[in-house]
Design a protein around this motif. Structure first.
Motif, PDB file in Angstrom:
ATOM      1  N   SER A  82      28.355  38.092  78.484  1.00 32.51           N
ATOM      2  CA  SER A  82      28.700  37.933  77.059  1.00 32.51           C
ATOM      3  C   SER A  82      29.357  39.186  76.482  1.00 32.51           C
ATOM      4  O   SER A  82      30.139  39.105  75.531  1.00 32.51           O
ATOM      5  N   GLU A  83      29.078  40.354  77.061  1.00 30.13           N
ATOM      6  CA  GLU A  83      29.693  41.586  76.580  1.00 30.13           C
ATOM      7  C   GLU A  83      30.853  42.043  77.468  1.00 30.13           C
ATOM      8  O   GLU A  83      31.360  43.152  77.320  1.00 30.13           O
ATOM      9  N   SER A  84      31.259  41.197  78.374  1.00 30.66           N
ATOM     10  CA  SER A  84      32.341  41.538  79.298  1.00 30.66           C
ATOM     11  C   SER A  84      33.682  41.538  78.579  1.00 30.66           C
ATOM     12  O   SER A  84      33.914  40.752  77.659  1.00 30.66           O
ATOM     13  N   PRO A  85      34.600  42.385  79.011  1.00 28.79           N
ATOM     14  CA  PRO A  85      35.942  42.372  78.420  1.00 28.79           C
ATOM     15  C   PRO A  85      36.762  41.160  78.861  1.00 28.79           C
ATOM     16  O   PRO A  85      37.820  40.894  78.294  1.00 28.79           O
ATOM     17  N   GLN A  86      36.284  40.446  79.875  1.00 28.40           N
ATOM     18  CA  GLN A  86      37.002  39.270  80.363  1.00 28.40           C
ATOM     19  C   GLN A  86      36.597  38.025  79.576  1.00 28.40           C
ATOM     20  O   GLN A  86      35.407  37.731  79.434  1.00 28.40           O
ATOM     21  N   GLY A  87      37.588  37.306  79.065  1.00 25.74           N
ATOM     22  CA  GLY A  87      37.321  36.144  78.235  1.00 25.74           C
ATOM     23  C   GLY A  87      36.484  35.091  78.926  1.00 25.74           C
ATOM     24  O   GLY A  87      35.552  34.528  78.336  1.00 25.74           O
ATOM     25  N   ASN A  88      36.807  34.784  80.196  1.00 31.26           N
ATOM     26  CA  ASN A  88      36.060  33.736  80.902  1.00 31.26           C
ATOM     27  C   ASN A  88      34.593  34.140  81.104  1.00 31.26           C
ATOM     28  O   ASN A  88      33.694  33.303  81.068  1.00 31.26           O
ATOM     29  N   TYR A  89      34.374  35.432  81.356  1.00 26.90           N
ATOM     30  CA  TYR A  89      32.998  35.911  81.519  1.00 26.90           C
ATOM     31  C   TYR A  89      32.214  35.728  80.220  1.00 26.90           C
ATOM     32  O   TYR A  89      31.041  35.326  80.235  1.00 26.90           O
ATOM     33  N   ARG A  90      32.894  36.038  79.112  1.00 26.21           N
ATOM     34  CA  ARG A  90      32.203  35.913  77.817  1.00 26.21           C
ATOM     35  C   ARG A  90      31.882  34.450  77.531  1.00 26.21           C
ATOM     36  O   ARG A  90      30.800  34.126  77.040  1.00 26.21           O
ATOM     37  N   LYS A  91      32.805  33.578  77.868  1.00 33.45           N
ATOM     38  CA  LYS A  91      32.546  32.151  77.674  1.00 33.45           C
ATOM     39  C   LYS A  91      31.362  31.700  78.518  1.00 33.45           C
ATOM     40  O   LYS A  91      30.470  30.980  78.051  1.00 33.45           O
ATOM     41  N   GLY A  92      31.383  32.127  79.789  1.00 32.75           N
ATOM     42  CA  GLY A  92      30.277  31.762  80.668  1.00 32.75           C
ATOM     43  C   GLY A  92      28.962  32.347  80.198  1.00 32.75           C
ATOM     44  O   GLY A  92      27.904  31.699  80.278  1.00 32.75           O
ATOM     45  N   GLY A  93      28.993  33.589  79.717  1.00 31.89           N
ATOM     46  CA  GLY A  93      27.782  34.218  79.224  1.00 31.89           C
ATOM     47  C   GLY A  93      27.199  33.482  78.039  1.00 31.89           C
ATOM     48  O   GLY A  93      25.967  33.320  77.922  1.00 31.89           O
ATOM     49  N   LEU A  94      28.065  33.025  77.126  1.00 26.21           N
ATOM     50  CA  LEU A  94      27.589  32.301  75.947  1.00 26.21           C
ATOM     51  C   LEU A  94      26.938  30.977  76.333  1.00 26.21           C
ATOM     52  O   LEU A  94      25.891  30.588  75.796  1.00 26.21           O
ATOM     53  N   ILE A  95      27.568  30.297  77.324  1.00 25.78           N
ATOM     54  CA  ILE A  95      26.966  29.033  77.783  1.00 25.78           C
ATOM     55  C   ILE A  95      25.626  29.306  78.451  1.00 25.78           C
ATOM     56  O   ILE A  95      24.650  28.564  78.279  1.00 25.78           O
ATOM     57  N   ALA A  96      25.587  30.407  79.216  1.00 24.26           N
ATOM     58  CA  ALA A  96      24.355  30.745  79.932  1.00 24.26           C
ATOM     59  C   ALA A  96      23.225  31.106  78.979  1.00 24.26           C
ATOM     60  O   ALA A  96      22.057  30.772  79.219  1.00 24.26           O
ATOM     61  N   LEU A  97      23.551  31.801  77.896  1.00 28.48           N
ATOM     62  CA  LEU A  97      22.519  32.147  76.910  1.00 28.48           C
ATOM     63  C   LEU A  97      21.949  30.889  76.257  1.00 28.48           C
ATOM     64  O   LEU A  97      20.737  30.787  76.019  1.00 28.48           O
ATOM     65  N   ALA A  98      22.847  29.934  75.949  1.00 22.93           N
ATOM     66  CA  ALA A  98      22.372  28.670  75.383  1.00 22.93           C
ATOM     67  C   ALA A  98      21.500  27.944  76.389  1.00 22.93           C
ATOM     68  O   ALA A  98      20.447  27.381  76.042  1.00 22.93           O
ATOM     69  N   ALA A  99      21.927  27.977  77.675  1.00 24.54           N
ATOM     70  CA  ALA A  99      21.143  27.323  78.724  1.00 24.54           C
ATOM     71  C   ALA A  99      19.782  27.992  78.871  1.00 24.54           C
ATOM     72  O   ALA A  99      18.767  27.320  79.130  1.00 24.54           O
ATOM     73  N   SER A 100      19.744  29.297  78.715  1.00 23.44           N
ATOM     74  CA  SER A 100      18.476  30.025  78.800  1.00 23.44           C
ATOM     75  C   SER A 100      17.523  29.547  77.719  1.00 23.44           C
ATOM     76  O   SER A 100      16.314  29.354  77.966  1.00 23.44           O
ATOM     77  N   ALA A 101      18.050  29.371  76.508  1.00 14.30           N
ATOM     78  CA  ALA A 101      17.206  28.913  75.405  1.00 14.30           C
ATOM     79  C   ALA A 101      16.674  27.511  75.681  1.00 14.30           C
ATOM     80  O   ALA A 101      15.502  27.211  75.434  1.00 14.30           O
ATOM     81  N   ILE A 102      17.545  26.672  76.249  1.00 14.89           N
ATOM     82  CA  ILE A 102      17.108  25.310  76.571  1.00 14.89           C
ATOM     83  C   ILE A 102      16.026  25.353  77.639  1.00 14.89           C
ATOM     84  O   ILE A 102      15.025  24.623  77.592  1.00 14.89           O
ATOM     85  N   GLY A 103      16.230  26.224  78.618  1.00 14.58           N
ATOM     86  CA  GLY A 103      15.234  26.362  79.665  1.00 14.58           C
ATOM     87  C   GLY A 103      13.923  26.930  79.147  1.00 14.58           C
ATOM     88  O   GLY A 103      12.842  26.546  79.609  1.00 14.58           O
ATOM     89  N   LEU A 104      14.010  27.815  78.177  1.00  7.99           N
ATOM     90  CA  LEU A 104      12.791  28.401  77.612  1.00  7.99           C
ATOM     91  C   LEU A 104      12.008  27.402  76.774  1.00  7.99           C
ATOM     92  O   LEU A 104      10.769  27.462  76.705  1.00  7.99           O
TER      93      LEU A 104
END
Length: 696
Positions: A82-104
């Protein structure tokens, strides 16, 4: 090259084997390499697969209660994606954070501080797709965390406010979905640190962007509807901003702001504790807004505040009045009606209160409004002086040094209606204090002396209107005493002529005329004193003095007076005044005199006086008029000019009047006029003699 700039370093196969052998694995990432690759992939489907794997991983860790590993996973996603300078990484990080919340699931609240800030940071990303994924990510986190997400309410609110005006339509739509969810959560839980939030609202409410304004109005409405939040307590903090929105160029925003304010006004009417003082200070500037909608709404609010708040609003009455009076004649009917209602409410407040009135501030306010271009506003200001006079008459006198000059200047107003009301105000105040009455009379004569046009155009109106509220006798006696010492004979003559004409013709002075007519019949000492006082100042004008004697039926003195006219300078003005007198003799005022001509034996000196007047006149229309009048009764009176036993002419002894002294006084005054005339002529000749050589 791209990999060297990435913060993520994928582990080699050797390091993966070491971890399997149980060797040192402190550098091993908390998620598998395949998950990392999927999260950083350019394809959405791959990133989604990676997010599902993260969700499953988190669920497994939750099941085994490995909180430390969960934190490591979340932090790894934040740092490397999510803090990566690469756009695709940031997109993936944001999805992953949402997935983490769902998993929690229900355990999400424990990791809110890790999950939310990195998502909020992405709301300002330059890539619109990243901003969109941030909205989606926070939406999913909030959906799981529910009320716990409100600990970041200010940050979320601020971010959504900015995103409401995002140029990308997809981002804007995503923000709207998130916005609705946050509203639902807040309504559902009813808990919010409103004290912490209000400063942010107070700042943001001044935004100009229409989308942001719509966002803010909607949130104010929602917050006001939450049972556990008393937004009315904080209304003074953002009321000014809401009123600014009434002048928005977008009609929809104006209507929404009006609706929002109307709802608040309803609540104010029902509330027990309202901070009227703070809010009325906000409303006053808007009452003079250039925007008509804002002005009318502000005036209507102010009216309600005055009606509800009562004495609490007394300290602000002068400020309110200064903003209301200019509007009571507004070109827009709605504003005019609202201003008049507000003005009436203020008057009702002051006339019903027992508390102290800010008299000094109100006096300053109304005197300023005397100069307003609007007649209605000037009338309103004068009416306010009457209100203050009725409420605090004794206190008002102490402010006359400030008020009196303004009232006196208003006599030159172009509107007769304003002048009449101004005179009413001055008359009523003068009844409270003899010193002020004397000052009023003196000031009026000084004003007439310096402004002859005012005397000519408004002199009659001013005297007549004053006579409605002050006894005419008191006015005339005061004027007469002052004119006796007047140093300008010319002005004294003109002023006496004006006063005499008013006395003889005005309906307002009927009682004074009637009293003077009874000098002979009643022989009342007060009436006699009135006559002699008037006579001494009337002596400045021969025609006025003669007509006064005719009015009081002192014909013997009149006949003697007319013979002294031969000693005077018979000027054009003198003849014109005599001409006017003849016209007055034909008016209803002197009907009694014309009927007395039918009794020559009882009124022989009347004939003598009128024939004397006839002899003074050149053969003009006035001469013919008087001649015809006298000829019409000559068959009755011409043979009886010598007084006989039936004559009832009064004597000095019966009236107590020293007619000889009065006649001497008249002659002395007229000598002063003659000397002044001769002096002026000499000055004129001298000036003419000087100018002639210059012209040559």
């Amino acid at each position: 090259q791209d990999r060297s700039s990435m913060s993520v370093t994928f582990p080699s196969a050797g390091s993966k084997d070491k971890s399997k052998d149980g060797n040192n694995n402190t550098d091993a990432p908390p998620i598998q390499l395949s998950i990392s690759r999927n999260l950083s992939d350019r394809l959405y489907e791959k990133r989604k697969m990676g997010a599902l794997d993260v969700e499953q991983l988190i669920k497994e860790l939750v099941a085994t209660k490995e909180e430390e590993k969960i934190r490591n996973v979340v932090q790894y996603i934040v740092t490397n994606f999510s803090e990566s300078p690469q756009g695709n990484y940031r997109k993936g990080g944001l999805i992953a954070l949402a997935a983490s919340a769902i998993g929690l699931g229900p355990e999400t609240y424990k990791y809110i501080m890790q999950l939310v800030p990195p998502v909020l940071k992405c709301f300002t990303d330059q890539d619109p797709r990243v901003r969109y994924y941030a909205c989606e990510s926070l939406y999913n986190i909030a959906k799981v965390a529910r009320g716990k997400i409100l600990s970041y309410f200010n940050e979320i609110f601020d971010a959504l406010c900015k995103l409401s005006a995002d140029p990308d339509i997809n981002v804007k739509n995503g923000a709207q979905l998130l916005d609705r969810l946050i509203k639902d959560i807040l309504t559902e839980t009813g808990t919010l640190d409103i004290e912490h939030f209000i400063p942010l609202l107070e700042e943001r409410v001044y935004v100009i962007n229409p989308y942001c304004r719509q966002f803010l109005i909607a949130w104010v409405v929602v917050l006001d509807s939450v049972p556990g939040i008393d937004l009315l307590l904080y209304l003074p903090k953002f009321l000014d901003g809401l009123f600014n929105m009434l002048k928005d160029s977008t009609k929809e925003i104006r209507l929404e702001a009006e609706s929002c304010l109307a709802e608040f006004l309803k609540e104010i009417k029902q509330a027990k504790n309202v901070d009227f003082g703070s809010m009325v200070k906000i409303l006053i500037p808007h009452c003079t807004s250039k925007d008509d909608n804002t002005r009318q709404t502000a005036i209507e609010w102010t009216t309600e505040f005055v009606n509800i708040g009562g004495d609490v609003l007394l300290p602000y009455t002068a400020q309110i009045l200064s903003s209301i009076l200019p509007c009571i004649s507004h070109s827009i009917p709605g504003i005019e009606e609202a201003a008049n209602r507000a003005n009436k409410s203020l008057i009702n407040l002051l006339t019903s209160t027992k508390a102290n009135i800010p008299l000094d501030q109100l006096i300053k306010t109304v005197t300023i409004q005397f100069l307003n271009n609007s007649v209605a506003s000037r009338l309103g200001a004068l009416n306010w002086v009457l209100v203050l006079h009725s409420q605090s008459p004794s206190e008002l006198v102490s402010f006359m040094n400030e008020l009196f000059p303004a009232l006196l200047k208003t006599l030159s107003d172009v509107s007769d209606e304003v002048v009449r009301l101004d005179l009413e105000v001055m008359a009523k105040i003068s009844l409270l204090d003899d010193n002020y009455f004397k000052k009023l009379m003196t000031s009026l004569l000084e004003l007439f002396s310096s402004d002859r046009a005012l005397l000519e155009n408004r002199g009659s109106l001013i005297v007549r209107q004053l006579s409605v509220f002050i006894q005419p006798e008191r006015i005339y006696v005061s004027f007469a005493k002052i004119l006796q010492t007047e140093e300008d004979p010319e002005f004294a003559s003109v002023m006496v002529q004006t006063l005499n004409l008013i006395l003889l013709t005005s309906a307002e002075l009927y009682e004074l005329r009637s009293a003077l007519k009874t000098v002979v019949q009643h022989k009342d000492s007060n009436t006699v004193d009135l006559f002699t006082t008037l006579y001494r100042s009337w002596s400045h004008n021969p025609a006025a003095t003669f007509s006064l004697c005719l009015l009081t039926q002192l014909y013997q003195h009149a006949s003697g007076l007319v013979f002294t006219f031969q000693e005077l300078e018979i000027s054009v003005n003198f003849l014109l005044e005599m001409d006017k007198l003849v016209q007055l003799l034909e008016s209803p005022i002197f009907l009694f005199l014309r009927l007395q001509l039918m009794e020559p034996e009882r009124h022989p000196y009347l004939f003598k006086a009128l024939y004397g007047l006839l002899m003074l006149l050149p053969q003009t229309k006035a001469f013919e008029t008087l001649k015809n009048r006298l000829n019409s009764v000559s068959s009755l009176g011409v043979l009886h000019l010598i007084p006989k036993g039936l004559a009832e002419e009064p004597t000095e002894a019966t009236l107590g009047i020293n007619f000889g002294e009065l006649l001497e006084h008249f002659q002395k005054v007229q000598q002063q006029h003659t000397l002044r005339y001769v002096k002026n002529r000499k000055i004129f000749r001298a000036q003419s003699a000087i100018s002639l050589p210059n012209q040559s």
